[in-house]
Design an enzyme around this catalytic site. Structure first.
Site, short mmCIF file in Angstrom:
data_model
loop_
_atom_site.label_atom_id
_atom_site.label_comp_id
_atom_site.label_asym_id
_atom_site.label_seq_id
_atom_site.Cartn_x
_atom_site.Cartn_y
_atom_site.Cartn_z
N LYS A 169 37.15 -42.85 40.07
CA LYS A 169 36.01 -43.34 39.98
C LYS A 169 35.94 -43.65 38.39
CE LYS A 169 32.91 -41.29 42.80
NZ LYS A 169 32.31 -42.59 43.21
N GLU A 196 39.45 -44.14 25.89
CA GLU A 196 40.98 -44.40 25.29
C GLU A 196 41.84 -44.01 26.31
OE1 GLU A 196 41.63 -45.48 22.01
OE2 GLU A 196 39.94 -46.15 21.68
N LYS A 243 42.78 -25.90 36.40
CA LYS A 243 43.00 -24.47 35.39
C LYS A 243 43.80 -23.62 35.99
CE LYS A 243 39.65 -21.81 33.17
NZ LYS A 243 39.15 -22.53 31.97
N LYS A 276 39.02 -15.80 32.78
CA LYS A 276 37.83 -16.30 32.62
C LYS A 276 36.70 -15.27 33.64
CE LYS A 276 34.98 -20.25 31.71
NZ LYS A 276 35.09 -21.70 31.60
N ARG A 299 36.43 -12.09 31.65
CA ARG A 299 35.28 -12.30 30.73
C ARG A 299 33.86 -12.19 31.26
NH1 ARG A 299 36.62 -17.65 28.06
NH2 ARG A 299 34.46 -18.36 28.40
N GLU A 312 28.05 -22.64 18.34
CA GLU A 312 28.22 -21.92 17.06
C GLU A 312 29.76 -22.31 16.48
OE1 GLU A 312 26.02 -20.21 15.54
OE2 GLU A 312 27.41 -19.08 14.14
N HIS A 369 29.44 -32.26 28.44
CA HIS A 369 29.77 -31.70 29.63
C HIS A 369 28.91 -31.96 30.74
CE1 HIS A 369 32.44 -28.43 27.79
NE2 HIS A 369 32.68 -29.41 26.94
N GLU A 380 34.35 -30.23 36.47
CA GLU A 380 33.67 -30.54 35.21
C GLU A 380 34.13 -31.63 34.32
OE1 GLU A 380 32.76 -27.42 31.79
OE2 GLU A 380 34.48 -28.10 31.34
N ALA A 415 38.75 -30.12 18.88
CA ALA A 415 38.63 -29.17 19.76
C ALA A 415 40.24 -28.63 20.27
CB ALA A 415 38.09 -29.59 21.14
#
Ligand code: 0O2
Length: 219
Positions: A31, A49, A56, A64, A67, A124, A131, A150, A162
């Site tokens: 898409k 670009e 994942k 995760k 966590r 922070e 996102h 995502e 990042a």
């Protein structure tokens, strides 16, 4: 009647789950590529670009879930981890990010579940990115499953920050010394300045080019 089920209903195995996420990833990536091609055709300009798509890793999923204080199970992974299927779209300019987000939001078969604008409200850490959590229907032989993907949209400069921050921070497992975190936030400010300057330059170049064409046309 069509049988549409939520992702956690009737999912028997790891293989089916990963098959669904992989299929969703393919659909969304295509898409995005079509949108980019259309943009090129209409405006003679390419906002993207490059695009990266990934599932994942099982290690990262388990980490995760831990966590989040959740046990490792397929059900928990489907319910609590939103970025198992992830697409990263890297754009030239900040303005392209919002144009693309709008175009993606208008796709009829995609449902936008949530949006996090870490460009207007950086994390922070200094992290900046846009996102979107979307679902896309995956048509199987006996049912249709709405599957989560995502989408992260950012500029090349944001992506550069990042990627390096992820590498550097990873080494400290979240406990980086204060001066490192501070320096990373400072670098994030520099990234914003660079993005703003490049956007300004691009606008100036477009204006100059238009003026030149007008003058040439007048002769
Ligand atoms: P990895 O290793 O990159 O996959 P949610 O449950 O959705 O509310 P989540 O998943 O933390 O919580 O959502 P969010 O904030 O949208 O972050 C999802 C992903 O964005 C992260 O996945 C990172 O890829 C990226 N991200 C978020 N914050 C930062 C940051 O401070 N620095 C960097 N470099 N990337 C960030 P993972 O699974 O945390 O990591």
């Amino acid at each position: 009647m069509e049988h549409i089920v939520p992702m956690d209903e009737g999912i028997e195995s790891w293989n089916t789950t990963i098959f669904l996420y992989n299929s969703a990833l393919k659909e969304v990536k295509t898409k995005v590529e079509i949108l980019n091609d259309e943009f090129q055709q209409v405006h003679q300009y390419n906002p993207i670009e490059y695009v990266k798509a990934r599932i994942k890793t099982p290690e990262s999923i388990v980490k995760k879930l831990k966590r989040y204080g959740k046990e490792t199970s397929i059900e928990n992974m489907i319910n609590y981890i939103n970025d198992i299927a992830g697409i990263r779209i890297v754009c030239s300019f900040t303005s392209d990010i919002y144009k693309l987000a709008e175009m993606i939001g208008k796709q009829k078969d995609l449902t936008v579940v949530s949006v996090k604008d870490y460009i207007k409200n950086p994390k922070e850490s200094g992290y900046k990115s846009y996102h979107m959590l979307v679902t896309i229907p995956i048509f199987m032989s006996d049912r249709t499953v709405n599957t989560k993907v995502e989408i992260q949209i950012r500029t090349m400069a944001m992506d550069f920050w990042a990627s390096l921050e992820h590498k550097i921070y990873y080494k400290f497992e979240g406990n980086a010394p204060d001066y490192i975190s501070r320096d990373l936030r400072e670098c994030s400010e520099i990234v914003s300045m660079l993005d703003a300057k490049m956007l300004q330059l691009n606008e100036a170049i477009l204006e100059a080019k238009a003026a030149q064409e007008e003058n040439t046309g007048a002769i």
